[in-house]
Design an enzyme around this catalytic site. Structure first.
Site, short mmCIF file in Angstrom:
data_model
loop_
_atom_site.label_atom_id
_atom_site.label_comp_id
_atom_site.label_asym_id
_atom_site.label_seq_id
_atom_site.Cartn_x
_atom_site.Cartn_y
_atom_site.Cartn_z
CG HIS A 21 36.02 38.63 121.85
ND1 HIS A 21 36.55 39.56 120.97
CD2 HIS A 21 36.50 38.98 123.08
CE1 HIS A 21 37.33 40.40 121.64
NE2 HIS A 21 37.30 40.08 122.92
CG LEU B 70 38.79 32.18 100.53
CD1 LEU B 70 39.37 33.42 99.87
CD2 LEU B 70 37.53 32.54 101.32
CG ASP C 217 39.43 46.96 116.25
OD1 ASP C 217 39.23 46.32 117.30
OD2 ASP C 217 39.99 48.07 116.22
C1 IPE Z 1 44.01 44.79 116.12
O1 IPE Z 1 43.00 45.24 116.94
C2 IPE Z 1 44.21 43.32 116.33
C3 IPE Z 1 43.13 42.47 115.86
C4 IPE Z 1 42.05 42.86 115.26
C5 IPE Z 1 43.34 41.06 116.10
P1 IPE Z 1 43.29 45.87 118.37
O2 IPE Z 1 41.98 46.23 118.95
O3 IPE Z 1 44.14 44.95 119.17
O4 IPE Z 1 44.16 47.14 118.01
P2 IPE Z 1 44.39 48.51 118.79
O5 IPE Z 1 44.88 48.16 120.16
O6 IPE Z 1 43.07 49.21 118.83
O7 IPE Z 1 45.38 49.25 117.96
C1 IPE Z 2 38.73 42.78 117.84
O1 IPE Z 2 37.85 43.39 118.70
C2 IPE Z 2 39.10 41.39 118.29
C3 IPE Z 2 40.48 41.24 118.75
C4 IPE Z 2 41.38 42.16 118.80
C5 IPE Z 2 40.87 39.92 119.19
P1 IPE Z 2 38.35 44.16 119.99
O2 IPE Z 2 38.34 43.20 121.14
O3 IPE Z 2 39.62 44.85 119.77
O4 IPE Z 2 37.16 45.19 120.17
P2 IPE Z 2 37.28 46.71 120.65
O5 IPE Z 2 38.30 47.36 119.78
O6 IPE Z 2 37.71 46.67 122.07
O7 IPE Z 2 35.93 47.26 120.47
MG MG Z 3 40.11 46.68 119.15
#
Ligand code: IPE
Ligand code: IPE
Ligand code: MG
Length: 258
Positions: free
Chosen positions: A55, A149, A38
């Site tokens: 990303h 792995l 995240d």
């Molecule tokens: C969880 O992250 C999903 C992934 C890392 C793929 P999110 O960014 O979607 O989660 P919330 O919305 O902060 O809970």
């Molecule tokens: C995690 O990063 C990637 C996915 C959930 C696909 P985020 O896109 O959730 O990044 P933040 O949480 O907005 O910083």
């Molecule tokens: Mg996120």
């Protein structure tokens, strides 16, 4: 000063040596580590970049983490890449995430395969765009006999939907008289989860400072140790993974006992 051990295990190590802090006990490396990757968006925002750049950087971060996990002998690495709730994001971001996934698999599969990594996908794969399904199939087929792995990519994954699927399958088995109600037990449920045949993760890592599960591995994490870090996913390196493992090794796991 940190003392290091030099490991020569996976193929990756033939060209590059990996430095493992002496605080790490190589005899109790978790078999299964799950990661909620995240913070890509915030990583980008901090640099005044569009979220998609975050990303992209997030995909880059995979290499070091997978390499480190493979080299120290982790058996399963489950990576949360796209949740069942992530469809709520703008179409342009969802498309970019799908595109990045396709690009990643196309670009990295040969090196992963060469290093004996097995790729598997967990989640509602059928609900993904056709091109993603094709690429996921290609990667999983190509690497299916590898015994190094195992990287489980969680795609269109939701813990609740996973459990709902199990309930439906159990219902069908009962209806067809294949199963009696008193035969429903944990072993049966486990065999019907996406993660069938995979041990539960001993360690779950979440980056970016969020302290929640966001619908990840709800059944499997019943007794996992959690490790949270403020580091955004694109900045997460093998050394952070080692830090998490070291911390995990100092935990006392009781599983309800004394
Ligand atoms: C969880 O992250 C999903 C992934 C890392 C793929 P999110 O960014 O979607 O989660 P919330 O919305 O902060 O809970
Ligand atoms: C995690 O990063 C990637 C996915 C959930 C696909 P985020 O896109 O959730 O990044 P933040 O949480 O907005 O910083
Ligand atoms: Mg996120």
């Amino acid at each position: 000063m940190i003392e290091v051990k030099i490991m020569f295990k996976g193929l990756w190590n033939n060209s590059e040596k990996i430095r493992v802090p002496s605080s790490i006990n190589m005899n109790s490396i978790p078999k299964h580590i799950a990661i909620i990757m995240d913070g890509n968006g915030r990583w980008a925002a901090k640099r005044m970049l569009p979220r998609n750049m975050g990303h992209r950087a997030g995909v880059e971060a995979l290499r070091d983490v997978i390499k480190t996990a493979s080299n120290i002998g982790v058996k399963y690495l489950t990576l949360y890449a796209f949740s069942t709730e992530n469809w709520k994001r703008p179409d342009s971001e969802v498309s970019m995430l799908m595109r990045l996934l396709i690009e990643y698999l196309r670009k990295e599969i040969d090196e992963l395969h060469h290093n004996n990594v097995r790729i598997q996908a967990i989640g509602n794969i059928a609900g993904l765009p056709g091109e993603v399904i094709t690429e996921v199939d290609r990667a999983t087929t190509k690497t299916r006999f590898n015994n190094g792995l195992c990287v489980n990519i969680a795609l269109n994954y939701g813990g609740r939907s996973e459990i709902l699927n199990v309930i439906r399958k159990v219902g069908e088995k009962i209806k067809s008289n294949e199963l009696q109600i008193d035969e429903i037990d944990e072993t049966l449920v486990e065999s019907l989860l996406y993660t069938a045949n995979t041990p539960d993760p001993e360690l779950l890592i979440r980056t970016s400072g969020e302290i929640r599960l966001s619908n990840f591995l709800l059944w499997q994490c019943a007794y996992s140790e959690f490790w949270f870090t403020d580091v955004y996913w694109p900045d997460f390196k093998g050394e952070h993974l080692l830090e998490a493992i070291s911390d995990y090794q100092n935990r006392q796991r009781r599983f309800g006992g004394v």
